[in-house]
Design a protein around this motif. Structure first.
Motif, PDB file in Angstrom:
ATOM      1  N   THR A 133       0.778  -1.127   0.083  1.00  0.00           N
ATOM      2  CA  THR A 133      -0.138  -0.068  -0.097  1.00  0.00           C
ATOM      3  C   THR A 133       0.949   1.178   0.029  1.00  0.00           C
ATOM      4  O   THR A 133       2.031   1.391   0.625  1.00  0.00           O
ATOM      5  N   MET A 134       0.391   2.323  -0.751  1.00  0.00           N
ATOM      6  CA  MET A 134       0.978   3.837  -0.494  1.00  0.00           C
ATOM      7  C   MET A 134      -0.095   4.644   0.105  1.00  0.00           C
ATOM      8  O   MET A 134      -1.338   4.509  -0.248  1.00  0.00           O
ATOM      9  N   PHE A 135       0.176   5.459   0.770  1.00  0.00           N
ATOM     10  CA  PHE A 135      -0.639   6.475   1.435  1.00  0.00           C
ATOM     11  C   PHE A 135       0.034   7.819   1.769  1.00  0.00           C
ATOM     12  O   PHE A 135       0.935   7.902   2.704  1.00  0.00           O
ATOM     13  N   LEU A 136      -0.155   8.654   0.749  1.00  0.00           N
ATOM     14  CA  LEU A 136       0.763   9.869   0.653  1.00  0.00           C
ATOM     15  C   LEU A 136      -0.410  11.299   0.912  1.00  0.00           C
ATOM     16  O   LEU A 136      -1.340  11.145   0.256  1.00  0.00           O
ATOM     17  N   ASP A 137       0.021  11.850   1.854  1.00  0.00           N
ATOM     18  CA  ASP A 137      -0.725  13.367   2.129  1.00  0.00           C
ATOM     19  C   ASP A 137       0.178  14.312   1.736  1.00  0.00           C
ATOM     20  O   ASP A 137       0.990  14.808   1.883  1.00  0.00           O
ATOM     21  N   PHE A 138      -0.352  14.954   0.457  1.00  0.00           N
ATOM     22  CA  PHE A 138       0.091  16.085  -0.314  1.00  0.00           C
ATOM     23  C   PHE A 138      -0.666  17.560  -0.162  1.00  0.00           C
ATOM     24  O   PHE A 138      -1.753  17.551   0.100  1.00  0.00           O
ATOM     25  N   THR A 139       0.329  18.522   0.269  1.00  0.00           N
ATOM     26  CA  THR A 139      -0.120  19.872   0.081  1.00  0.00           C
ATOM     27  C   THR A 139       0.724  20.441  -0.884  1.00  0.00           C
ATOM     28  O   THR A 139       1.812  20.448  -0.886  1.00  0.00           O
ATOM     29  N   LEU A 140      -0.185  21.380  -1.754  1.00  0.00           N
ATOM     30  CA  LEU A 140       0.344  21.952  -2.805  1.00  0.00           C
ATOM     31  C   LEU A 140      -0.051  23.335  -2.626  1.00  0.00           C
ATOM     32  O   LEU A 140      -1.369  23.884  -2.411  1.00  0.00           O
ATOM     33  N   GLN A 141       0.908  24.493  -2.960  1.00  0.00           N
ATOM     34  CA  GLN A 141       0.565  25.657  -2.520  1.00  0.00           C
ATOM     35  C   GLN A 141       0.245  26.175  -4.098  1.00  0.00           C
ATOM     36  O   GLN A 141       0.302  25.470  -5.012  1.00  0.00           O
ATOM     37  N   SER A 142      -0.401  27.255  -4.017  1.00  0.00           N
ATOM     38  CA  SER A 142      -0.877  27.847  -5.143  1.00  0.00           C
ATOM     39  C   SER A 142       0.004  27.921  -6.419  1.00  0.00           C
ATOM     40  O   SER A 142       1.557  28.117  -6.541  1.00  0.00           O
ATOM     41  N   LYS A 143      -0.450  27.500  -7.735  1.00  0.00           N
ATOM     42  CA  LYS A 143       0.283  27.161  -8.893  1.00  0.00           C
ATOM     43  C   LYS A 143       1.450  26.138  -9.029  1.00  0.00           C
ATOM     44  O   LYS A 143       2.238  25.937  -9.803  1.00  0.00           O
ATOM     45  N   ALA A 144       1.440  25.272  -7.632  1.00  0.00           N
ATOM     46  CA  ALA A 144       2.350  24.193  -7.623  1.00  0.00           C
ATOM     47  C   ALA A 144       1.774  23.017  -8.595  1.00  0.00           C
ATOM     48  O   ALA A 144       0.629  22.806  -8.806  1.00  0.00           O
ATOM     49  N   GLN A 145       2.655  22.159  -8.898  1.00  0.00           N
ATOM     50  CA  GLN A 145       2.667  20.832  -9.644  1.00  0.00           C
ATOM     51  C   GLN A 145       3.095  19.855  -8.961  1.00  0.00           C
ATOM     52  O   GLN A 145       4.329  19.946  -8.561  1.00  0.00           O
ATOM     53  N   VAL A 146       2.671  18.487  -8.797  1.00  0.00           N
ATOM     54  CA  VAL A 146       3.609  17.500  -8.570  1.00  0.00           C
ATOM     55  C   VAL A 146       3.138  16.197  -9.561  1.00  0.00           C
ATOM     56  O   VAL A 146       1.971  15.979 -10.218  1.00  0.00           O
ATOM     57  N   ASN A 147       4.357  15.221  -9.876  1.00  0.00           N
ATOM     58  CA  ASN A 147       4.087  14.035 -10.769  1.00  0.00           C
ATOM     59  C   ASN A 147       4.656  12.716  -9.703  1.00  0.00           C
ATOM     60  O   ASN A 147       5.790  12.978  -9.112  1.00  0.00           O
ATOM     61  N   GLN A 148       3.596  12.299  -9.549  1.00  0.00           N
ATOM     62  CA  GLN A 148       3.929  11.100  -8.410  1.00  0.00           C
ATOM     63  C   GLN A 148       3.844   9.628  -9.236  1.00  0.00           C
ATOM     64  O   GLN A 148       2.682   9.346  -9.581  1.00  0.00           O
ATOM     65  N   LYS A 149       4.949   8.569  -8.765  1.00  0.00           N
ATOM     66  CA  LYS A 149       5.063   7.207  -9.530  1.00  0.00           C
ATOM     67  C   LYS A 149       3.937   6.383  -8.634  1.00  0.00           C
ATOM     68  O   LYS A 149       3.687   6.752  -7.497  1.00  0.00           O
ATOM     69  N   ILE A 150       3.192   5.538  -9.461  1.00  0.00           N
ATOM     70  CA  ILE A 150       2.351   4.741  -8.770  1.00  0.00           C
ATOM     71  C   ILE A 150       2.666   3.432  -9.350  1.00  0.00           C
ATOM     72  O   ILE A 150       2.624   3.268 -10.796  1.00  0.00           O
ATOM     73  N   PRO A 151       2.754   2.105  -8.665  1.00  0.00           N
ATOM     74  CA  PRO A 151       3.066   0.929  -9.198  1.00  0.00           C
ATOM     75  C   PRO A 151       1.750   0.731 -10.340  1.00  0.00           C
ATOM     76  O   PRO A 151       0.552   0.989  -9.955  1.00  0.00           O
ATOM     77  N   GLU A 152       2.194   0.114 -11.549  1.00  0.00           N
ATOM     78  CA  GLU A 152       1.441   0.001 -12.618  1.00  0.00           C
ATOM     79  C   GLU A 152       0.052  -0.867 -12.166  1.00  0.00           C
ATOM     80  O   GLU A 152      -1.081  -0.682 -12.794  1.00  0.00           O
ATOM     81  N   SER A 153       0.449  -2.093 -11.668  1.00  0.00           N
ATOM     82  CA  SER A 153      -0.710  -2.834 -11.415  1.00  0.00           C
ATOM     83  C   SER A 153      -1.797  -2.705 -10.384  1.00  0.00           C
ATOM     84  O   SER A 153      -2.641  -3.407  -9.938  1.00  0.00           O
ATOM     85  N   TRP A 154      -1.321  -1.550  -9.545  1.00  0.00           N
ATOM     86  CA  TRP A 154      -1.935  -1.203  -8.264  1.00  0.00           C
ATOM     87  C   TRP A 154      -3.165  -0.530  -8.636  1.00  0.00           C
ATOM     88  O   TRP A 154      -3.322   0.375  -9.863  1.00  0.00           O
ATOM     89  N   ASN A 155      -4.285  -0.526  -7.996  1.00  0.00           N
ATOM     90  CA  ASN A 155      -5.589   0.316  -7.888  1.00  0.00           C
ATOM     91  C   ASN A 155      -5.208   1.805  -7.131  1.00  0.00           C
ATOM     92  O   ASN A 155      -4.466   1.377  -6.106  1.00  0.00           O
ATOM     93  N   ALA A 156      -5.685   2.861  -7.492  1.00  0.00           N
ATOM     94  CA  ALA A 156      -5.264   3.977  -6.671  1.00  0.00           C
ATOM     95  C   ALA A 156      -6.392   4.998  -6.883  1.00  0.00           C
ATOM     96  O   ALA A 156      -7.404   5.109  -7.863  1.00  0.00           O
ATOM     97  N   PHE A 157      -6.281   6.037  -5.880  1.00  0.00           N
ATOM     98  CA  PHE A 157      -7.407   6.790  -5.747  1.00  0.00           C
ATOM     99  C   PHE A 157      -6.981   8.142  -5.049  1.00  0.00           C
ATOM    100  O   PHE A 157      -5.923   7.987  -4.335  1.00  0.00           O
ATOM    101  N   VAL A 158      -7.626   9.211  -5.128  1.00  0.00           N
ATOM    102  CA  VAL A 158      -7.397  10.561  -4.452  1.00  0.00           C
ATOM    103  C   VAL A 158      -8.614  10.760  -3.716  1.00  0.00           C
ATOM    104  O   VAL A 158      -9.773  10.590  -4.172  1.00  0.00           O
ATOM    105  N   TYR A 159      -8.268  11.395  -2.336  1.00  0.00           N
ATOM    106  CA  TYR A 159      -9.361  11.759  -1.736  1.00  0.00           C
ATOM    107  C   TYR A 159      -9.065  13.278  -1.211  1.00  0.00           C
ATOM    108  O   TYR A 159      -7.756  13.437  -0.841  1.00  0.00           O
TER     109      TYR A 159
END
Length: 295
Positions: free
Chosen positions: A178-204
């Motif tokens: 499992t991966m469980f990441l808590d991201f905070t992005l300031q205004s105009k920021a961008q992030v690219n996050q790798k995820i194992p290809e075979s995994w199911n994933a979602f964002v809340y």
């Protein structure tokens, strides 16, 4: 991670949003309110994830004595504090930013109650266990806020509860990967996050609004769950003037039969019947239930 703002994909197969659901409030426990995003009619199960709740509790409401078998619960406090105690004598309080990763395994009876005045809020995730792990001995991993590894770059901060981000790994052992990441992005920021290809994933989405998967997509606001397509990573943009905070959660699917009855999750209906019998007769993992009540 890249801070590039153009839409040149950094992934071979970028994930996009395939389902969007607003988690509306509902009653749970004893007077508690939750926003349930996984485990609701529109999204009953996202293998291996059984439930995701954002909970809101003020004393005397809470989650009094109740059992579990066959899965793990991850409780991540966002505000306030919760006290947990179980029939094996384990007791502790987690506060804002702390995590409790509980493996219920063959059986736990516990309570989860607010430990302070005012509103206590957090996320609770239920992760299914494979058939070979469902009857393991119960176990806890607890991380205080200051012990959770984090990384920061170009207006992006990530707290790594499980898995890896920006080259930083969490020490948490996940029986179901499992991966469980808590991201905070300031205004105009961008992030690219790798995820194992075979995994199911979602964002809340916890706070603010963001653009997920494709720059062409519309911004999505707080309390939405976003189910992601297959792929090797996710790109997120905060194009608003306010902070964006979201949890990115992924896991390796078990691809096993699922039988569930309330707080019991097994592989077959026969195993559910056996679990109910074990619980009612205080045996096979529930022996200590006979004479225990939380204080």
């Amino acid at each position: 991670m890249s801070s590039a703002s153009d839409e040149v994909s950094v992934f071979q197969n970028s994930r996009t949003v395939v389902k969007k659901i607003l988690a509306g409030p509902q009653r749970e426990g004893d007077g508690a309110v939750v926003r349930r995003s996984i485990g609701r009619p529109e999204l009953k199960y996202l293998d291996p994830f059984l439930i995701l709740d954002e909970f809101y509790v003020s004393a005397p409401a809470g989650f009094p004595d109740h059992p579990h078998r066959g899965f793990e619960t991850v409780t991540y406090m966002l505000q306030g504090a919760f006290t947990h105690q179980d029939f094996a004598g384990h007791k502790g309080t987690i506060r804002a930013g702390d995590v409790q990763w509980m493996t219920a395994g063959r059986g736990i009876i516990h309570s989860e109650m607010p430990a302070g005045e005012g509103l206590q809020t957090g996320l609770q995730l239920w992760i299914n266990l494979s058939s070979e792990d469902k009857m393991v001995e119960p176990n806890y991993q607890e991380l205080l806020c200051n012990d959770i590894k984090r990384a920061e770059l170009d207006g992006v901060e990530v707290k790594i509860i499980a898995g890896e981000s920006m080259g930083v790994k969490s020490p948490v052992y996940t029986r179901t990967p499992t991966m469980f990441l808590d991201f905070t992005l300031q205004s105009k920021a961008q992030v690219n996050q790798k995820i194992p290809e075979s995994w199911n994933a979602f964002v809340y989405i916890i706070e603010g609004e963001g653009v997920f998967g494709s720059l062409n997509s519309s911004p999505v606001s707080a309390h939405h769950v976003l189910v992601l397509s297959p792929g090797d990573g996710l790109s997120v943009w905060n194009q608003s003037s306010k902070t964006l905070r979201f949890a990115l959660i992924g896991g390796e699917p078990l691809n096993e039969p699922l039988a569930r009855y309330g707080p019991f999750v097994m592989n077959t209906e026969e195993e559910i019947d056996q679990t109910i019998e074990d619980y009612q007769q205080c045996k096979n993992g529930f022996e200590m239930a006979k004479h225990w009540k939380s204080q």
